[in-house]
Enzyme design. Structure first.
Site, PDB file in Angstrom:
ATOM      1  N   LYS A  23       0.813  -1.223   0.000  1.00  0.00           N
ATOM      2  CA  LYS A  23       0.000   0.000   0.000  1.00  0.00           C
ATOM      3  C   LYS A  23       0.852   1.282   0.000  1.00  0.00           C
ATOM      4  CE  LYS A  23      -4.170  -2.023   1.961  1.00  0.00           C
ATOM      5  NZ  LYS A  23      -5.256  -1.919   2.945  1.00  0.00           N
TER       6      LYS A  23
ATOM      7  N   ASP B 110     -10.114   2.610   2.018  1.00  0.00           N
ATOM      8  CA  ASP B 110     -10.293   1.972   3.332  1.00  0.00           C
ATOM      9  C   ASP B 110     -10.953   2.944   4.318  1.00  0.00           C
ATOM     10  OD1 ASP B 110      -9.260  -0.528   2.748  1.00  0.00           O
ATOM     11  OD2 ASP B 110      -7.215  -0.009   3.327  1.00  0.00           O
TER      12      ASP B 110
HETATM   13  P1  NAP Z   1      -0.421  -4.010  10.195  1.00  0.00           P
HETATM   14  O1  NAP Z   1      -0.122  -2.727   9.492  1.00  0.00           O
HETATM   15  O2  NAP Z   1       0.483  -5.173  10.080  1.00  0.00           O
HETATM   16  O3  NAP Z   1      -0.621  -3.661  11.763  1.00  0.00           O
HETATM   17  C1  NAP Z   1      -0.901  -4.666  12.692  1.00  0.00           C
HETATM   18  C2  NAP Z   1      -1.242  -4.024  14.036  1.00  0.00           C
HETATM   19  O4  NAP Z   1      -1.728  -5.041  14.915  1.00  0.00           O
HETATM   20  C3  NAP Z   1      -0.047  -3.364  14.732  1.00  0.00           C
HETATM   21  O5  NAP Z   1      -0.488  -2.190  15.365  1.00  0.00           O
HETATM   22  C4  NAP Z   1       0.372  -4.451  15.756  1.00  0.00           C
HETATM   23  O6  NAP Z   1       1.001  -3.931  16.891  1.00  0.00           O
HETATM   24  C5  NAP Z   1      -0.976  -4.991  16.135  1.00  0.00           C
HETATM   25  N1  NAP Z   1      -0.907  -6.345  16.691  1.00  0.00           N
HETATM   26  C6  NAP Z   1      -0.533  -7.484  16.072  1.00  0.00           C
HETATM   27  N2  NAP Z   1      -0.626  -8.524  16.911  1.00  0.00           N
HETATM   28  C7  NAP Z   1      -1.073  -8.037  18.102  1.00  0.00           C
HETATM   29  C8  NAP Z   1      -1.385  -8.612  19.352  1.00  0.00           C
HETATM   30  N3  NAP Z   1      -1.258  -9.934  19.573  1.00  0.00           N
HETATM   31  N4  NAP Z   1      -1.855  -7.828  20.343  1.00  0.00           N
HETATM   32  C9  NAP Z   1      -1.999  -6.500  20.134  1.00  0.00           C
HETATM   33  N5  NAP Z   1      -1.726  -5.879  18.969  1.00  0.00           N
HETATM   34  C10 NAP Z   1      -1.267  -6.643  17.954  1.00  0.00           C
HETATM   35  O7  NAP Z   1      -1.847  -4.570   9.721  1.00  0.00           O
HETATM   36  P2  NAP Z   1      -3.117  -3.732   9.223  1.00  0.00           P
HETATM   37  O8  NAP Z   1      -3.115  -3.652   7.756  1.00  0.00           O
HETATM   38  O9  NAP Z   1      -3.183  -2.481  10.016  1.00  0.00           O
HETATM   39  O10 NAP Z   1      -4.320  -4.717   9.607  1.00  0.00           O
HETATM   40  C11 NAP Z   1      -4.741  -4.851  10.942  1.00  0.00           C
HETATM   41  C12 NAP Z   1      -6.052  -5.644  10.969  1.00  0.00           C
HETATM   42  O11 NAP Z   1      -7.077  -4.936  10.272  1.00  0.00           O
HETATM   43  C13 NAP Z   1      -5.939  -7.008  10.315  1.00  0.00           C
HETATM   44  O12 NAP Z   1      -6.552  -7.944  11.160  1.00  0.00           O
HETATM   45  C14 NAP Z   1      -6.727  -6.888   9.032  1.00  0.00           C
HETATM   46  O13 NAP Z   1      -7.400  -8.082   8.712  1.00  0.00           O
HETATM   47  C15 NAP Z   1      -7.742  -5.804   9.376  1.00  0.00           C
HETATM   48  N6  NAP Z   1      -8.145  -5.054   8.174  1.00  0.00           N
HETATM   49  C16 NAP Z   1      -9.427  -5.156   7.759  1.00  0.00           C
HETATM   50  C17 NAP Z   1      -9.846  -4.483   6.641  1.00  0.00           C
HETATM   51  C18 NAP Z   1     -11.274  -4.602   6.188  1.00  0.00           C
HETATM   52  O14 NAP Z   1     -11.588  -4.246   5.054  1.00  0.00           O
HETATM   53  N7  NAP Z   1     -12.164  -5.072   7.040  1.00  0.00           N
HETATM   54  C19 NAP Z   1      -8.949  -3.678   5.908  1.00  0.00           C
HETATM   55  C20 NAP Z   1      -7.622  -3.590   6.367  1.00  0.00           C
HETATM   56  C21 NAP Z   1      -7.227  -4.301   7.494  1.00  0.00           C
HETATM   57  P3  NAP Z   1       2.614  -3.671  16.922  1.00  0.00           P
HETATM   58  O15 NAP Z   1       2.800  -2.311  16.368  1.00  0.00           O
HETATM   59  O16 NAP Z   1       2.964  -3.803  18.348  1.00  0.00           O
HETATM   60  O17 NAP Z   1       3.229  -4.752  16.079  1.00  0.00           O
END
Ligand code: NAP
Length: 285
Positions: free
Chosen positions: A73, A109
């Site tokens: 992205k 998004d």
């Molecule tokens: P990302 O950029 O990889 O960020 C992941 C985030 O989750 C970070 O802040 C990380 O914290 C945190 N995290 C991971 N494991 C954790 C745990 N066990 N306990 C607490 N925090 C934790 O991913 P992203 O793109 O933001 O996506 C995050 C979520 O949103 C995913 O589950 C994804 O499926 C969902 N999402 C949904 C949509 C939709 O259309 N519905 C769109 C985009 C994303 P740290 O900084 O400490 O690593």
């Protein structure tokens, strides 16, 4: 006149990995419903081939554009000649299309995030609200920009790695603040909206280490995850009597403006595609 492949408009989603993306199912469902001469594919693109492969896709005149998922992205925004305000603010793009012969980047998004929220609670009356956002990655950033559009009283960021939440809060300023991860349970007290934008609670990952107690009595808990459709957080919120939203409507909500940008017509307004996605998610390993 009979149709030929040359007349078929195409679009795709790119990422690495990409096999589990639901976007082809979604867009092709709408294409079929509208009877368009079009097809939406999934394409695996490696980070070290990003610029070359994306540029090549756009050389085809029938190629209308692409959605972008992890981990590309930010690279998508960097490659584009110009971008929407939303994409610039998010520092990331999930949509690339051709505009006046150049690549234009957008981030749907944000709209995907706010759509279900506004449907559930309206776009007005948030002035006194406190919104909690868990996470500090791409989804949290989109949620933060979307939440700011509602003009709430306060947005509290909480992230497992404190420094990332602090950096995000500093970048956006008031009414956004970051609190230490160790204070997360207290931070929830009286909040009106709790958003899980972290990966905790996704299938195969540990549940979010947070109890959804102490929120305002009519609070809404919004988990952006859609695999599973009911995360442990949403199950607990349901039991506690809070309103809940999962990530499926956000997924559909971000796809709608993409579809219109690719094919020049809005997707059908009905929610038929949601039932198909639910069915697919229920049988997915
Ligand atoms: P990302 O950029 O990889 O960020 C992941 C985030 O989750 C970070 O802040 C990380 O914290 C945190 N995290 C991971 N494991 C954790 C745990 N066990 N306990 C607490 N925090 C934790 O991913 P992203 O793109 O933001 O996506 C995050 C979520 O949103 C995913 O589950 C994804 O499926 C969902 N999402 C949904 C949509 C939709 O259309 N519905 C769109 C985009 C994303 P740290 O900084 O400490 O690593």
């Amino acid at each position: 006149m009979t149709s030929t492949n040359a007349q078929i408009k195409t679009a795709c989603v790119i990422g690495d990995p990409i096999d589990h993306s639901l976007s082809p199912l979604l867009h092709n469902y709408w294409i079929k419903a509208l009877g368009l001469q079009a097809h939406y594919n999934r394409v695996m693109i490696k980070a070290d081939r990003f610029n070359v492969d994306v540029t090549n896709c756009f050389k085809d005149r029938n190629f209308m554009g692409m959605n972008i998922t992890l981990p590309h992205k930010q690279a998508a925004l960097a490659l584009a000649s110009d971008a929407s305000t939303e994409a610039k603010k998010a520092g990331a793009a999930n949509l690339l299309i051709r505009r006046k012969g150049k690549l234009w980047a957008h981030n749907t998004d944000i709209e995907g995030f706010t759509g279900p929220l506004i449907k559930a609670r309206g776009s007005k009356g948030w002035e006194a609200s406190t919104i909690i956002i868990i996470g500090a990655g791409g989804a949290a950033r989109a949620a933060l920009i979307g939440a700011l559009k509602l003009r709430p009283y306060k947005i509290i960021l909480l992230n497992r790695t404190d420094a990332k939440a602090q950096a995000l809060a500093k970048a956006f300023g008031k009414p956004v603040l970051a609190l230490p991860w160790s204070d997360r349970q207290n931070a929830l007290r009286g909040a009106d909206l709790l958003v899980n934008a972290s990966a905790a609670g996704m299938a195969g990952k540990p549940a979010l280490d947070l109890r959804c107690e102490g929120l305002a009595p009519d609070a809404l808990v919004y988990d952006l995850i859609y695999t599973p459709l009911e995360t442990p957080l949403l199950a607990a919120a349901n039991t506690a009597g809070y309103g809940v939203l999962n990530g499926l409507d956000m997924l559909i909500g971000q796809a709608r403006p993409s579809f219109e940008a690719f094919f020049g017509v809005p997707p059908p307004a009905d929610e038929g595609v949601k039932a198909i996605l639910v069915k697919t998610l229920e049988v997915q390993p």
